[in-house]
Design an enzyme around this catalytic site. Sequence first.
Site, mmCIF file in Angstrom:
data_model
loop_
_atom_site.group_PDB
_atom_site.id
_atom_site.type_symbol
_atom_site.label_atom_id
_atom_site.label_comp_id
_atom_site.label_asym_id
_atom_site.label_seq_id
_atom_site.Cartn_x
_atom_site.Cartn_y
_atom_site.Cartn_z
ATOM 1 N N ASP A 82 0.853 -1.197 0.000
ATOM 2 C CA ASP A 82 0.000 0.000 0.000
ATOM 3 C C ASP A 82 0.881 1.237 0.000
ATOM 4 O O ASP A 82 1.621 1.465 0.949
ATOM 5 C CB ASP A 82 -0.895 -0.048 1.246
ATOM 6 N N ASN A 97 -0.196 4.531 -0.195
ATOM 7 C CA ASN A 97 -0.743 5.809 0.283
ATOM 8 C C ASN A 97 -1.466 5.716 1.632
ATOM 9 O O ASN A 97 -2.192 6.630 2.014
ATOM 10 C CB ASN A 97 -1.680 6.408 -0.768
ATOM 11 N N ASP A 157 -4.002 3.977 2.771
ATOM 12 C CA ASP A 157 -5.448 3.741 2.945
ATOM 13 C C ASP A 157 -5.739 2.290 3.317
ATOM 14 O O ASP A 157 -6.894 1.885 3.427
ATOM 15 C CB ASP A 157 -6.230 4.156 1.696
ATOM 16 N N ASP A 182 -1.869 -1.228 -3.891
ATOM 17 C CA ASP A 182 -2.207 -0.466 -5.093
ATOM 18 C C ASP A 182 -1.084 -0.565 -6.128
ATOM 19 O O ASP A 182 -0.035 -1.161 -5.874
ATOM 20 C CB ASP A 182 -2.488 1.001 -4.723
ATOM 21 N N GLU A 187 -8.170 -20.680 -16.551
ATOM 22 C CA GLU A 187 -8.458 -21.273 -15.252
ATOM 23 C C GLU A 187 -9.668 -22.170 -15.393
ATOM 24 O O GLU A 187 -10.666 -21.782 -15.979
ATOM 25 C CB GLU A 187 -8.730 -20.198 -14.203
ATOM 26 N N HIS A 195 -4.347 -17.241 -4.783
ATOM 27 C CA HIS A 195 -5.181 -16.416 -3.906
ATOM 28 C C HIS A 195 -6.464 -17.112 -3.460
ATOM 29 O O HIS A 195 -7.220 -16.542 -2.683
ATOM 30 C CB HIS A 195 -5.519 -15.112 -4.625
ATOM 31 N N ASP A 196 -6.735 -18.300 -3.968
ATOM 32 C CA ASP A 196 -7.970 -19.019 -3.616
ATOM 33 C C ASP A 196 -7.751 -20.164 -2.634
ATOM 34 O O ASP A 196 -8.706 -20.867 -2.288
ATOM 35 C CB ASP A 196 -8.612 -19.618 -4.882
HETATM 36 O O1 TEU Z 1 -11.955 -18.925 -9.091
HETATM 37 C C1 TEU Z 1 -12.799 -19.916 -9.616
HETATM 38 C C2 TEU Z 1 -12.942 -21.065 -8.758
HETATM 39 O O2 TEU Z 1 -13.041 -22.155 -9.232
HETATM 40 C C3 TEU Z 1 -12.953 -20.802 -7.304
HETATM 41 O O3 TEU Z 1 -14.255 -20.489 -6.965
HETATM 42 C C4 TEU Z 1 -12.467 -21.983 -6.579
HETATM 43 O O4 TEU Z 1 -13.303 -23.092 -6.787
HETATM 44 C C5 TEU Z 1 -12.485 -21.672 -5.137
HETATM 45 O O5 TEU Z 1 -11.998 -20.389 -4.912
HETATM 46 C C6 TEU Z 1 -11.629 -22.665 -4.401
HETATM 47 O O6 TEU Z 1 -11.723 -22.303 -3.076
HETATM 48 C C7 TEU Z 1 -11.840 -17.765 -9.799
HETATM 49 C C8 TEU Z 1 -10.999 -16.773 -9.030
HETATM 50 O O7 TEU Z 1 -9.692 -17.287 -8.921
HETATM 51 C C9 TEU Z 1 -11.639 -16.501 -7.707
HETATM 52 O O8 TEU Z 1 -10.853 -15.665 -6.910
HETATM 53 C C10 TEU Z 1 -12.984 -15.861 -7.975
HETATM 54 O O9 TEU Z 1 -13.679 -15.708 -6.769
HETATM 55 C C11 TEU Z 1 -13.835 -16.708 -8.923
HETATM 56 O O10 TEU Z 1 -13.107 -17.170 -10.054
HETATM 57 C C12 TEU Z 1 -14.975 -15.895 -9.469
HETATM 58 O O11 TEU Z 1 -14.521 -14.941 -10.373
HETATM 59 CA CA CA Z 2 -3.475 2.198 -1.174
#
Ligand code: TEU
Ligand code: CA
Length: 547
Positions: free
Chosen positions: A22, A24, A26, A30, A255, A328-329
Amino acid sequence: MMNRTWWKEAVVYQIYPRSFNDSNGDGIGDLPGIIERLDHIQSLGVDVIWVCPVYKSPNDDNGYDISDYRDIMNEFGTMADFDRLLEEVHHRKLKLVMDLVANHSSDEHTWFQESRKSTDNPYRDYYFWRPGKNGGPPNNWRSFFGGSAWQYDETTGEYYLHLFTSKQVDLNWENEKVRREIYDIMKFWFDKGVDGFRMDVISLISKQLDFPDVREQSFGDTIREVYANGPRIHEYLHEMYREVLSHYDVMTVGEGPGIDLKNAPLYVREDRQELQTVFHFDHMFIDNGPDGKYDPVPYDMKRFKEVFEEWDARLADGGWGSIFLGNHDFSRIVSRFGNDSLYHVESAKLLVMLLMTMRGTVYIYQGDEIGMTNVKYPSIDDYQDVETLGAWKEAREAGKDPEEILRSIHWQSRDNARTPMQWNTASNAGFSSGQPWLKVNPNYREINVSQQENDPASILNFYRRMIAFRKDHSTLVYGDFDVISTESPELFVFERKDSADHFRIYLNMSDFEEKIPDKPSANPVVYNYQGADSPTLRPWEGRIYKL
Ligand code: TEU
Ligand code: CA
């Protein structure tokens, strides 16, 4: 002989911008924040940066709900910031891949604002509108995040389809105008110089238009059989290739929930002219129980090894794989596949040995290079992720014990991977001078970039060495991959070879000592402990031998 390309050889670094840096105060990461940290990324030796969505968005799902595909999210900065980021990335001889979210748009996109106005609006057919049935939704489809996949809209008295949240409305790819819009958006970014797209849930874009009710089965099976791999998917992807992708030297990775061993070649075989690679989830869903991700069962390591073996064999003559253990999932890789307490350093190093010795394009996720771990927030109120909150709600409604639900959330929540990046020991881990949008993991005092920077034995410096080692040996990119069977499920042994080199890799993915079967007489060329001549592998010890 496999043809060689830059994207096959690439090591990709994935950024979740909201949690990266980050600039700035907040509390939200970013674009200028990313620019400030490009030296760190470059120092890893990676080739490509993939940024999760940075487009204008009301952030119902942190940018995976886009309200303007040609503009930048207010919190992340401006288009000028983006242009500067792209320039700085290219200046460093790196490439930039963006996230294309084309299965759905935000309900705040002007297309949807128009679409919901009347049944004869010119944008009506950009989405899936259907009348209800017997006083309820058109069918029994469930959203990925819980609840019905249909939302009633009062203005016209019909329902619209949303496979994710009700603010992520599924686009109707049957409509040629929708496809044109998406292709134009892709060209807009390619013409700026962007180097590729990771395509969000691209496997879902073609729908079964009779919208059949789903039978009683696991959600995974429903995805594979009903939601994904629809009747026109390959026609659309080929059209996208012809209209857009074939005109640029870019990388594409689709994906794919519902992409499996059987159908994967249809997406990625070169002669099909669709995508270059896909992300499948076969190794990521092994520990899902009967009720899905938030109902976890113990991880089956035998199956884990099989998945890598099967997928490599399947794509060996046509197509190309993607190698990743987290994003990230999902949970943090060292917490999920390693041991984040007793063998934190050893297992984090072993996991990067695994990543860098597999065949395919390799992805590492921000924070894994310092061994960031899962977080255990004490209360559900600390969580932000829509999937986590949806799972909590469903489990509560089903009468489950709150403590038990929280335990599975600690283990599986997507927020595990979204805690702010741990840069140093300053307040908020150096991520922000303000209040971070999601609480930092309290272990930032022990696990952070600046502390590892100058420690030659750190995870961070081991990542650098391992990435360099892969870059120095094209055998690790293109060479044959052969798994050697072992008695112990937790011992992963395989070879990589071609005419240039021959490596044997031993990975002990357990807390116990393992005897090394068929130990080579030479010394290993890479290892994650000090000294590596014992006949047994210590817990989480990995060794690479050159034969
Ligand atoms: O993820 C798709 C997806 O298959 C996820 O829902 C996955 O099954 C789940 O996160 C597993 O825990 C993509 C993106 O990577 C995710 O961040 C989004 O939330 C999703 O699509 C909807 O756009
Ligand atoms: Ca920021």
